[in-house]
Design a protein around this motif. Structure first.
Motif, PDB file in Angstrom:
ATOM      1  N   HIS B 199     120.223  67.027  67.182  1.00 30.80           N
ATOM      2  CA  HIS B 199     119.072  67.350  66.701  1.00 30.80           C
ATOM      3  C   HIS B 199     118.168  68.603  67.446  1.00 30.80           C
ATOM      4  O   HIS B 199     117.317  69.377  67.086  1.00 30.80           O
ATOM      5  CB  HIS B 199     117.906  66.252  66.825  1.00 30.80           C
ATOM      6  CG  HIS B 199     118.575  65.051  66.160  1.00 30.80           C
ATOM      7  ND1 HIS B 199     118.789  65.052  64.973  1.00 30.80           N
ATOM      8  CD2 HIS B 199     119.039  63.891  66.626  1.00 30.80           C
ATOM      9  CE1 HIS B 199     119.164  63.921  64.654  1.00 30.80           C
ATOM     10  NE2 HIS B 199     119.393  63.134  65.695  1.00 30.80           N
ATOM     11  N   HIS B 206     117.598  73.252  57.988  1.00 31.53           N
ATOM     12  CA  HIS B 206     116.879  72.180  58.224  1.00 31.53           C
ATOM     13  C   HIS B 206     115.640  72.193  58.875  1.00 31.53           C
ATOM     14  O   HIS B 206     115.383  72.579  59.916  1.00 31.53           O
ATOM     15  CB  HIS B 206     117.991  71.211  59.334  1.00 31.53           C
ATOM     16  CG  HIS B 206     119.374  71.054  58.827  1.00 31.53           C
ATOM     17  ND1 HIS B 206     120.056  70.076  59.234  1.00 31.53           N
ATOM     18  CD2 HIS B 206     119.908  71.282  57.741  1.00 31.53           C
ATOM     19  CE1 HIS B 206     121.280  70.047  58.701  1.00 31.53           C
ATOM     20  NE2 HIS B 206     121.215  70.637  57.544  1.00 31.53           N
ATOM     21  N   ASP B 212     116.598  61.920  61.587  1.00 33.03           N
ATOM     22  CA  ASP B 212     117.552  61.729  60.579  1.00 33.03           C
ATOM     23  C   ASP B 212     118.638  62.548  60.941  1.00 33.03           C
ATOM     24  O   ASP B 212     118.668  63.562  60.958  1.00 33.03           O
ATOM     25  CB  ASP B 212     117.234  61.878  59.286  1.00 33.03           C
ATOM     26  CG  ASP B 212     118.255  61.624  58.176  1.00 33.03           C
ATOM     27  OD1 ASP B 212     119.209  60.476  58.302  1.00 33.03           O
ATOM     28  OD2 ASP B 212     118.402  62.327  57.154  1.00 33.03           O
ATOM     29  N   HIS B 214     121.937  64.733  61.361  1.00 34.02           N
ATOM     30  CA  HIS B 214     122.554  65.651  60.638  1.00 34.02           C
ATOM     31  C   HIS B 214     123.980  65.953  60.956  1.00 34.02           C
ATOM     32  O   HIS B 214     124.405  66.671  60.297  1.00 34.02           O
ATOM     33  CB  HIS B 214     121.845  66.976  60.418  1.00 34.02           C
ATOM     34  CG  HIS B 214     120.945  66.682  59.341  1.00 34.02           C
ATOM     35  ND1 HIS B 214     120.980  66.698  58.112  1.00 34.02           N
ATOM     36  CD2 HIS B 214     119.607  66.564  59.789  1.00 34.02           C
ATOM     37  CE1 HIS B 214     119.725  66.460  57.557  1.00 34.02           C
ATOM     38  NE2 HIS B 214     118.931  66.732  58.452  1.00 34.02           N
ATOM     39  N   LYS B 239     116.038  71.245  51.968  1.00 36.10           N
ATOM     40  CA  LYS B 239     114.961  70.473  52.353  1.00 36.10           C
ATOM     41  C   LYS B 239     115.446  69.156  53.149  1.00 36.10           C
ATOM     42  O   LYS B 239     116.609  68.715  53.324  1.00 36.10           O
ATOM     43  CB  LYS B 239     114.508  69.694  50.866  1.00 36.10           C
ATOM     44  CG  LYS B 239     113.497  70.660  49.971  1.00 36.10           C
ATOM     45  CD  LYS B 239     113.118  69.523  49.120  1.00 36.10           C
ATOM     46  CE  LYS B 239     112.554  70.460  47.995  1.00 36.10           C
ATOM     47  NZ  LYS B 239     112.305  69.890  46.498  1.00 36.10           N
ATOM     48  N   ASP B 240     114.612  68.655  54.020  1.00 34.90           N
ATOM     49  CA  ASP B 240     114.892  67.570  54.830  1.00 34.90           C
ATOM     50  C   ASP B 240     114.068  66.336  54.246  1.00 34.90           C
ATOM     51  O   ASP B 240     113.121  66.424  53.422  1.00 34.90           O
ATOM     52  CB  ASP B 240     114.128  67.749  55.960  1.00 34.90           C
ATOM     53  CG  ASP B 240     115.248  67.415  57.122  1.00 34.90           C
ATOM     54  OD1 ASP B 240     115.923  66.326  56.999  1.00 34.90           O
ATOM     55  OD2 ASP B 240     115.275  67.894  58.326  1.00 34.90           O
ATOM     56  N   TYR B 241     114.696  65.125  54.529  1.00 35.16           N
ATOM     57  CA  TYR B 241     113.924  63.974  53.831  1.00 35.16           C
ATOM     58  C   TYR B 241     114.296  62.802  54.687  1.00 35.16           C
ATOM     59  O   TYR B 241     115.180  62.759  55.548  1.00 35.16           O
ATOM     60  CB  TYR B 241     114.564  63.709  52.614  1.00 35.16           C
ATOM     61  CG  TYR B 241     116.066  63.362  52.339  1.00 35.16           C
ATOM     62  CD1 TYR B 241     116.931  64.396  52.578  1.00 35.16           C
ATOM     63  CD2 TYR B 241     116.465  61.933  52.666  1.00 35.16           C
ATOM     64  CE1 TYR B 241     118.327  63.843  52.395  1.00 35.16           C
ATOM     65  CE2 TYR B 241     117.949  61.779  52.593  1.00 35.16           C
ATOM     66  CZ  TYR B 241     118.556  62.612  52.685  1.00 35.16           C
ATOM     67  OH  TYR B 241     120.121  62.333  52.737  1.00 35.16           O
ATOM     68  N   ASP B 242     113.524  61.614  54.613  1.00 31.26           N
ATOM     69  CA  ASP B 242     113.695  60.395  55.490  1.00 31.26           C
ATOM     70  C   ASP B 242     114.239  59.464  54.376  1.00 31.26           C
ATOM     71  O   ASP B 242     113.470  58.998  53.423  1.00 31.26           O
ATOM     72  CB  ASP B 242     112.407  59.880  55.932  1.00 31.26           C
ATOM     73  CG  ASP B 242     112.432  58.740  56.795  1.00 31.26           C
ATOM     74  OD1 ASP B 242     113.727  58.139  56.721  1.00 31.26           O
ATOM     75  OD2 ASP B 242     111.715  58.436  57.389  1.00 31.26           O
ATOM     76  N   TYR B 468     120.803  67.586  47.335  1.00 30.48           N
ATOM     77  CA  TYR B 468     119.431  66.855  47.627  1.00 30.48           C
ATOM     78  C   TYR B 468     119.376  65.704  46.663  1.00 30.48           C
ATOM     79  O   TYR B 468     118.360  65.527  45.888  1.00 30.48           O
ATOM     80  CB  TYR B 468     118.130  67.985  47.190  1.00 30.48           C
ATOM     81  CG  TYR B 468     116.939  67.209  47.730  1.00 30.48           C
ATOM     82  CD1 TYR B 468     116.700  67.126  49.020  1.00 30.48           C
ATOM     83  CD2 TYR B 468     115.905  67.001  46.775  1.00 30.48           C
ATOM     84  CE1 TYR B 468     115.825  66.568  49.415  1.00 30.48           C
ATOM     85  CE2 TYR B 468     114.612  66.533  47.364  1.00 30.48           C
ATOM     86  CZ  TYR B 468     114.603  66.255  48.538  1.00 30.48           C
ATOM     87  OH  TYR B 468     113.368  65.887  49.237  1.00 30.48           O
ATOM     88  N   ARG B 470     119.797  62.867  48.295  1.00 28.68           N
ATOM     89  CA  ARG B 470     118.965  62.025  49.112  1.00 28.68           C
ATOM     90  C   ARG B 470     120.061  60.735  49.296  1.00 28.68           C
ATOM     91  O   ARG B 470     119.515  59.561  48.903  1.00 28.68           O
ATOM     92  CB  ARG B 470     117.796  61.619  48.802  1.00 28.68           C
ATOM     93  CG  ARG B 470     116.956  62.802  48.679  1.00 28.68           C
ATOM     94  CD  ARG B 470     115.478  62.475  48.008  1.00 28.68           C
ATOM     95  NE  ARG B 470     114.697  61.699  48.725  1.00 28.68           N
ATOM     96  CZ  ARG B 470     113.673  61.999  49.480  1.00 28.68           C
ATOM     97  NH1 ARG B 470     113.271  63.081  49.222  1.00 28.68           N
ATOM     98  NH2 ARG B 470     112.927  61.080  50.091  1.00 28.68           N
TER      99      ARG B 470
END
Lengths: 441, 487, 168
Positions: B199, B206, B212, B214, B239-242, B468, B470
């Protein structure tokens, strides 16, 4: 514009006689042709019932190629269906007068092609008997449909196109049915009397009629452009490499017009010869259709090149692999058939001498029909068989059931067209007449 | 815990004496099959239909040859060859691959049983109706091994010759090159031990960490050169996501799965467990050759070559239960959708079989019922079906449900005890049967669950994440004990 | 009341006859023609057809209905599809457009049926003859019995091939 040797219609009344002569009692060849097409359609229906009974195992479909010859043929017929509306609506709005002689035949072809095309999404369903699930009707499950799905857009686009092209066709046909009612003396005059709905060509009727045709043309023009765009979005909105590209809508529309005009030529040249309509389907018509073929062929050829360029330029390895596979993988033969038929074969049409050579035009149009079928085959098969996961790459080849249904679909369109030839005027009498008076003026 | 090189030399075994017509002939190696062992499992159709862990073939026996040996013999994959020893001969399709030493012909034992019921009407139970594969035992001369007194398995040379016939080979996977696509990833032990915090690194695209993981970028080995990013197109991630957001905010659960490629041995036990748990139909040899096997999970085998060392990796592949699933948006009839607990749900009863979902699935994990397989099931075999899972009719799609029936059971159990589901309450069939515990199931909404920790591990990555989708399934890279570049 | 029929051969001659008749105060005219003609339409000067209202109403109804249907159905049983919002307006535009065209087209044809057929069907068409779908143009004038002579005169001057009294 017509060559000096070409015959011209003598008088407005002769127009009626010439065109309505096609409706006279048929020859033996005609009856045999209808029966032959009918037999092929029966084979197709049997193949479909066989598939319904046993399941999709009878096709060549497998994992990962889940769409095959049916969707290819669906897109092919939807494409063919674009010529009629292009000629009737778009060229009407552009005041291209030469369209008047060819528009009825092209519209008929549109209606029959779109009806045939609409069958394919249904017979490609794993559970064809549940096709009504796709309609938003109130049901006891309380469940609606997914309006975000491109397949539902298809339902609405193809449904609308079917209804509008049939309406357009009928509206254009009403005055000619009136003319047929006043000429034909056998049992069909009763049919024509009902269908003419009391058409007498009063000024009030013509006023409403002209306005309706104008508005229907105005509506059909964006519609025809939207329909093949929506069909292209079946592919373009997916994540599949080789499908997911913004070029698809214009590329598909150009391809549709390309194949549609080719099919119109394929059908009208034999009709012209068989029924002695040389005075109506003249050099100018084939010359102009040849030019349309040239421009759409160029657009399609540009799109082929641009797809490869974008695959390279995007630096997206999945796209690059997909397009490498398209040209040099298992389906190389389909890809090169497509390129030769659609880009190379029409090139002689740059010369007017070739555009008015009907034998040559007819052969070119056959090649284009084959090439455009292969275009859809290439897009669907090469992309699906070589997707993201290298462990799930595969190969597909259609089975006899699918080939039978493809042949039956061609026979079905021909069958309907042959019936139409003897039932309704194949050339729009009133529009040819209108042109005649305007030229005389 | 690998064996130290040279440890075996202390045993000081005598080299085997091979009998055979010509010294130029190939050494015959008859070895026990992973699926049938000595043949005791060969009657089970489900075992016949799982792909071989190395060859990825189904339904049949194959004469495995080295690549160069096959070239010398003029034999291609699928050519039927005759393997002749002094004791007997068999005919079977050849399968050249790089996993066999040159100069050896290897045949799995345990196949070729005579049909018990040749007239069985049911096409789906091929194992009863016809002979599957060939019996390799008659090839062994039957001498005893002097040291052990048991049958000397490795004691003969065999003459291999092409018969001119061809056979269709049912293969679940054709190529073993993952084309730099980052399906099965690995990192070196040295890189892992450096304990870099993934991270802290500024990854391209990112958008900043929120917990999360990577994965450690830049430590992977692909072919003969390390790539700056994992997977050939991961520079496309924007894009980043949870993953916790992919469940309803009122739901305490977002189910997720973790696959540890370092412990996965590619044994395929998960496929058997899944097929038995979820009533997956058997498609038989014809169906398998046509590529219509109905497994909801598969184990992808990839071979990375760097220098002389071969690096074989296995990646279990099942429905990724994507938070933004491509399959859902294309279904016209809402037969597949995202439920409140983050599962991608398939309602086969609603499905009309447009098959667009399968086309649009980048992981290619959806399976279509080409035939009405369930018609073949009648008493008493129907009692072998799992009553908690429906059987699917022809013309509908199906796929991994993360054993939704077990999730329901686990939630009921927890509800009876008046609590929420705890880690370990629910185990899908694949995870339950995994001998190396490579698969873990749990709640991604829970910060302390096993799967959440694994997802935040520095070995963690998701497949095709740049699309993406997810994914709800996380993967952990295999560890390479030595750097292939230094070999 | 009498009805006089004049048969003409060209659209321009017919338009000329119509202009003359209207100039002379005869407004109860009916023209039969084998094809549409702008000249005749201009001469009659009856304004644009009402069909256009139908098209407009149809298009607006269609597009409104499409959006309302899609949004309502999405919220009637909300399901998360591909991580998208329940009501995805961009995706709904396509069906909105198609229903706009569908309703517009269907109502246009309805307008044609109403104004071209149903509202005119009660008129007396005894003057119609089959050649009006061939190459003859018919101009029918409703007039008082004492005006028949004047009408015949105008029609004759306008170039009618044949003029006759259909009913007296």
């Amino acid at each position: 514009m017509a060559a000096a040797t070409e015959p011209l219609p003598a008088s407005p009344d002769a127009i009626n006689d010439d065109i309505l002569r096609v409706l006279e009692p048929p020859s033996k060849t005609y009856v045999l042709g209808v029966l032959f097409c009918g037999a092929l359609v029966a084979c197709g229906v049997s193949a479909f019932l066989y598939q319904v009974y046993w399941g999709f195992g009878v096709t060549g479909l497998n994992h990962p190629v889940m769409w095959g010859l049916y969707i290819t043929t669906f897109v092919f017929w939807v494409g063919i269906a674009h010529a009629g509306t292009l000629i009737s609506a778009i060229l009407f709005l552009f005041r291209a007068k030469w369209r008047n002689a060819v528009n009825r035949g092209a519209e008929a072809l549109t209606v029959f092609s779109v009806l045939t095309a609409a069958l394919f999404p249904l017979l490609h369903l794993g559970r064809a008997w549940k096709f009504y699930f796709i309609l938003p009707y109130p049901n006891q499950r309380g469940l609606w449909v997914n309006f975000k799905s491109p397949l539902l857009w298809d339902v609405f686009a193809i449904g609308t196109y079917t209804i509008i092209s049939i309406l357009f066709f009928i509206v254009g046909l009403i005055p000619d049915i009136g003319a047929a009612r006043d000429r034909v003396r056998d049992w069909r005059r009763h049919l024509y009397r009902v269908l003419a709905m009391g058409w007498r060509g009063t000024s009030e009727q013509w006023r409403a009629h002209s306005r309706s045709v104008l508005h229907l043309s105005g509506l059909a023009t964006p519609l025809v452009l939207s329909v093949h765009s929506v069909v292209s979005w079946d592919f373009a909105t997916s994540v599949v490499p080789g499908w997911h590209t913004t070029i698809f809508a214009p590329y598909f529309v150009a391809g549709a017009i390309f194949s549609g005009i080719a099919m119109v030529i394929t059908i009208l040249i034999p009709v012209r010869q068989a029924f002695g309509l040389q005075a109506y389907l003249r050099d100018v018509h084939f010359d102009n259709m040849g030019k349309l073929i040239l421009i759409t062929s160029s657009i399609v050829g540009y799109a082929y090149g641009m797809e490869y360029f974008m695959a390279w330029y995007s630096a997206n390895p999945y796209e690059q692999m997909s397009f490498w596979y398209r040209g040099f993988g298992h389906y190389w033969w389909a890809t090169w058939t497509m390129i030769i038929c659609n880009v190379i074969v029409p090139l002689p049409l740059w010369f007017k001498r070739m555009r008015v050579n009907l034998a040559f035009m007819w052969i070119v149009s056959i090649f284009i029909n084959i090439g455009m079928w292969f275009e859809r085959f290439v897009i669907i098969m090469t992309s699906l068989s070589h997707e993201y996961d290298p462990a799930a790459w595969g190969y597909y080849f259609p089975s006899w059931v699918e080939w039978t249904i493809l042949v039956a679909s061609v026979a079905f369109v021909l069958f309907l067209f042959l019936i139409f030839l003897r039932m309704f005027p194949v050339i729009a009498i009133q529009e040819v007449k209108e042109l005649h008076y305007e030229e005389a003026h | 815990m690998s064996l130290q090189p040279g440890a075996l030399s202390a045993l000081a075994l005598e080299p085997a004496e091979l009998s055979g017509a010509e010294p130029a002939d190939l050494a015959l190696l008859v070895y026990p099959s992973l699926h049938f062992y000595d043949g005791r499992g060969a009657r089970l159709a489900v075992l016949n239909e799982i792909p071989d862990p190395v060859l990825k073939t189904m339904w049949g026996s194959f004469a495995e040859l080295g690549i160069e040996t096959a070239e010398r013999l003029g034999v291609r994959l699928g050519d039927v060859v005759r393997v002749q020893t002094e004791a007997g001969s068999v005919e079977l399709p050849a399968f050249p691959h790089q996993g066999v030493r040159e100069g050896v012909v290897a045949v799995q034992a345990g196949q070729g049983h005579r049909p018990v019921d040749p007239d069985a009407p049911d096409p789906d139970r091929q194992a009863r109706r016809q002979t599957i594969g060939v019996n390799a035992y008659p090839l062994i001369p039957g001498r005893l091994d002097a040291a052990s007194g048991a049958l000397a398995w490795y004691s003969a040379r065999a003459e291999v010759s092409a018969t001119g016939a061809r056979a269709l080979v049912a293969r679940a996977q054709i190529g073993f090159d993952q084309e730099n696509r980052g399906f099965a990833r690995a990192m070196t032990l040295a890189a892992y031990q450096r304990e870099e915090d993934p991270h802290a690194k500024a990854d391209s695209g990112h958008g900043g960490g929120h917990g999360d993981g990577h994965g450690a970028e830049g430590e992977d080995v692909y072919g003969d050169k390390p790539l700056p990013a994992q997977g050939a197109a991961s520079h496309l991630i924007t894009k980043d996501y949870d993953p916790a957001d992919d469940a309803h905010h009122d739901s305490p659960y977002r189910w997720g799965l973790n696959a540890d490629l370092d412990t996965c041995v590619g044994c395929n036990a998960c496929i058997v467990a899944c097929a038995v748990e979820n009533n997956s139909p058997i498609v038989g040899p014809e169906g398998a050759r046509a590529g219509r096997e109905m497994h909801w999970i598969r184990v992808e085998r990839y071979v990375e070559t760097a220098g002389v060392k071969v690096d074989v990796r296995h990646a279990p592949m099942m429905c990724q239960h994507c938070g933004a699933a491509p399959c859902e948006s294309v279904c016209p009839v809402l037969a597949t959708y995202h439920n409140v607990e983050g599962l991608n749900v398939m309602v086969s009863n609603r499905c009309i079989g447009t098959r667009f979902c399968s086309n649009n699935c980048p992981y290619k994990v959806r399976r279509f019922n080409h035939w009405a397989y369930d018609w073949a099931i009648e008493e008493p075999e129907s009692f072998a079906l799992n009553p908690d899972v429906m059987v699917r009719s022809k013309g509908v799609m199906e796929k991994c449900t993360m054993c939704v029936q077990r999730i329901a059971e686990g939630k009921d159990e927890a509800a009876r005890e008046g609590r929420q589901v705890r880690d370990g309450d629910i185990t899908p069939a694949c995870a339950q049967t995994c001998p190396s515990q490579a698969l873990t199931f749990g709640n991604l909404k829970h910060a302390d669950s096993h799967v959440t920790h694994q997802r935040h591990d520095k070995r963690s990555y998701r497949i095709l994440e740049h699309l993406y989708t997810r994914p709800g399934v996380n993967y952990q890279k295999a560890i390479l004990r030595t750097d292939p570049h230094e070999a | 009341m009498a009805q006089v029929l004049g048969i003409l051969r060209t659209p321009s001659a017919t338009a000329g006859a119509v202009r003359e008749l209207r100039g002379a105060g005869f407004e109860k005219l009916e023209v039969y023609s084998p094809c549409p003609s702008h000249e005749i339409e201009h001469a009659l000067d009856r304004g644009p057809s009402r069909v256009r209202i139908y098209t407009l109403v149809g298009c607006l109804t269609g597009v409104t209905l499409a959006y309302l249907m899609q949004i309502w159905m999405a919220y009637d049983w909300p399901l998360v599809i591909g991580g998208k919002p329940f009501a995805s307006i961009p995706a709904y535009t396509i069906i909105g457009f198609e229903m706009n065209i569908l309703f517009g087209g269907v109502l246009t044809v309805a307008g044609l049926l109403i104004h071209g057929f149903f509202l005119t069907s009660r008129r007396d068409h005894s003057a119609y003859q089959p050649s009006f779908s061939g190459d003859d143009f018919g101009c029918v004038v409703d007039c008082h019995d004492d005006q028949v002579g004047r009408v015949r005169e105008i029609l004759g001057e306008a170039g009618c091939a044949e003029v006759r009294v259909v009913s007296a």
